[in-house]
Design a protein around this motif. Structure first.
Motif, PDB file in Angstrom:
ATOM      1  N   GLY A  77       0.808  -1.215   0.000  1.00  8.51           N
ATOM      2  CA  GLY A  77       0.000   0.000   0.000  1.00  8.51           C
ATOM      3  C   GLY A  77       0.839   1.263   0.000  1.00  8.51           C
ATOM      4  O   GLY A  77       0.445   2.288  -0.578  1.00  8.51           O
ATOM      5  N   GLN A 127      -4.784  -6.794   6.758  1.00  8.87           N
ATOM      6  CA  GLN A 127      -5.133  -5.638   5.925  1.00  8.87           C
ATOM      7  C   GLN A 127      -5.610  -4.495   6.808  1.00  8.87           C
ATOM      8  O   GLN A 127      -5.401  -3.319   6.500  1.00  8.87           O
ATOM      9  CB  GLN A 127      -6.218  -6.029   4.917  1.00  8.87           C
ATOM     10  N   GLU A 128      -6.227  -4.844   7.949  1.00  9.18           N
ATOM     11  CA  GLU A 128      -6.699  -3.812   8.877  1.00  9.18           C
ATOM     12  C   GLU A 128      -5.528  -2.999   9.428  1.00  9.18           C
ATOM     13  O   GLU A 128      -5.602  -1.766   9.525  1.00  9.18           O
ATOM     14  CB  GLU A 128      -7.474  -4.457  10.031  1.00  9.18           C
ATOM     15  N   ASP A 152      -4.460  -0.721   6.608  1.00 15.28           N
ATOM     16  CA  ASP A 152      -5.425   0.366   6.356  1.00 15.28           C
ATOM     17  C   ASP A 152      -5.374   1.425   7.453  1.00 15.28           C
ATOM     18  O   ASP A 152      -5.455   2.629   7.169  1.00 15.28           O
ATOM     19  CB  ASP A 152      -6.844  -0.206   6.248  1.00 15.28           C
ATOM     20  N   LYS A 153      -5.252   1.005   8.714  1.00 16.66           N
ATOM     21  CA  LYS A 153      -5.182   1.976   9.819  1.00 16.66           C
ATOM     22  C   LYS A 153      -3.890   2.793   9.746  1.00 16.66           C
ATOM     23  O   LYS A 153      -3.880   3.989  10.052  1.00 16.66           O
ATOM     24  CB  LYS A 153      -5.276   1.258  11.174  1.00 16.66           C
ATOM     25  N   GLU A 155      -4.348   5.392   7.070  1.00 15.20           N
ATOM     26  CA  GLU A 155      -5.230   6.460   7.563  1.00 15.20           C
ATOM     27  C   GLU A 155      -4.466   7.433   8.466  1.00 15.20           C
ATOM     28  O   GLU A 155      -4.535   8.649   8.292  1.00 15.20           O
ATOM     29  CB  GLU A 155      -6.388   5.809   8.329  1.00 15.20           C
TER      30      GLU A 155
END
Ligand SMILES: [Zn+2]
Length: 219
Positions: A97, A158-159, A162-163, A166
């Motif tokens: 990512g 993935q969490e 993603d965090k 963010e």
């Protein structure tokens, strides 16, 4: 620079920022559509450049209802005989990512380092948001932008990725607003244009966390 990554992981191990098989690093050169990532489960104090995994970034246009967006996927590329028997780090969603678009590092190199530095993790465990201690320590805030903490998230998920995106304020072009983010009960992720520069963000934050905890003045 793969050798330099091996050097920083050896150093991180000596500092107790990781146990043998922890930690992971990725590196991408701006003019290439692939990046290198540390393999899963190898001892970082004996990490070798030919153990790295080479990962291709596939980017395609996805057209929806009057909108066009990009779809990204990764695949392993052949690299070395030793590497072919290994798997990429379990934290590849995090690295992918942050490497699929290079943002402010688009004319340079981007290095993403994830380790478990003792005092950073201890400070978060004690309830400190790492972003709040920056203002009291100009030698930290001058060189390193610290994001608000990521809370409890499962490792290699993935969490978690993603965090982190963010809190780092990752945008669709790959720009990140912060240099480092802490993950509660786990570790930190730092980004810069060389392994040692990313490492220095961690070192600087770790040093200040040690001072804050030693002072006892943080509630
Ligand atoms: Zn970790």
């Amino acid at each position: 620079m793969l050798e330099t990554i091996c050097d920083i992981m050896t150093d991180a191990y000596k500092r107790n920022w990781i146990t043998s098989r922890d930690g992971n690093v990725s590196i991408r050169h701006h003019d290439r559509d692939h990046f290198y990532i540390t393999p899963s489960g190898v001892r970082k104090q004996t990490l070798q450049p030919d153990q790295f995994k080479k990962i291709k970034i596939n980017k395609s246009i996805h057209s929806g209802w009057g909108t066009a967006d990009f779809l990204y996927a990764w695949e392993e590329m052949p690299y070395s005989d030793i590497s072919s028997a290994l798997r990429p780090s379990g934290e590849i969603p995090l690295h992918f990512g942050l490497q699929k678009e290079m943002g402010q590092h688009k004319d340079d190199v981007r290095v993403v380092v994830h380790v478990h530095p003792t005092y950073c993790v201890a400070a978060m465990h004690a309830g400190i948001d790492l972003s709040t201690i920056v203002n009291s320590f100009p030698e930290l805030s001058r060189y390193t932008r610290v994001a608000p903490n990521v809370g409890d998230v499962p490792p290699i998920s993935q969490e978690l990725a993603d965090k982190c995106f963010e809190k780092l304020q990752l945008d669709r072009d790959g720009n990140v607003f912060y240099d480092i983010v802490g993950i509660k009960g786990h570790g930190v992720v730092a980004i810069d244009t060389s392994p040692w520069r990313a490492y220095e963000h961690i070192e600087r934050l770790e040093h200040i966390c040690k001072i804050v905890l030693a002072s006892g003045n943080y509630k």
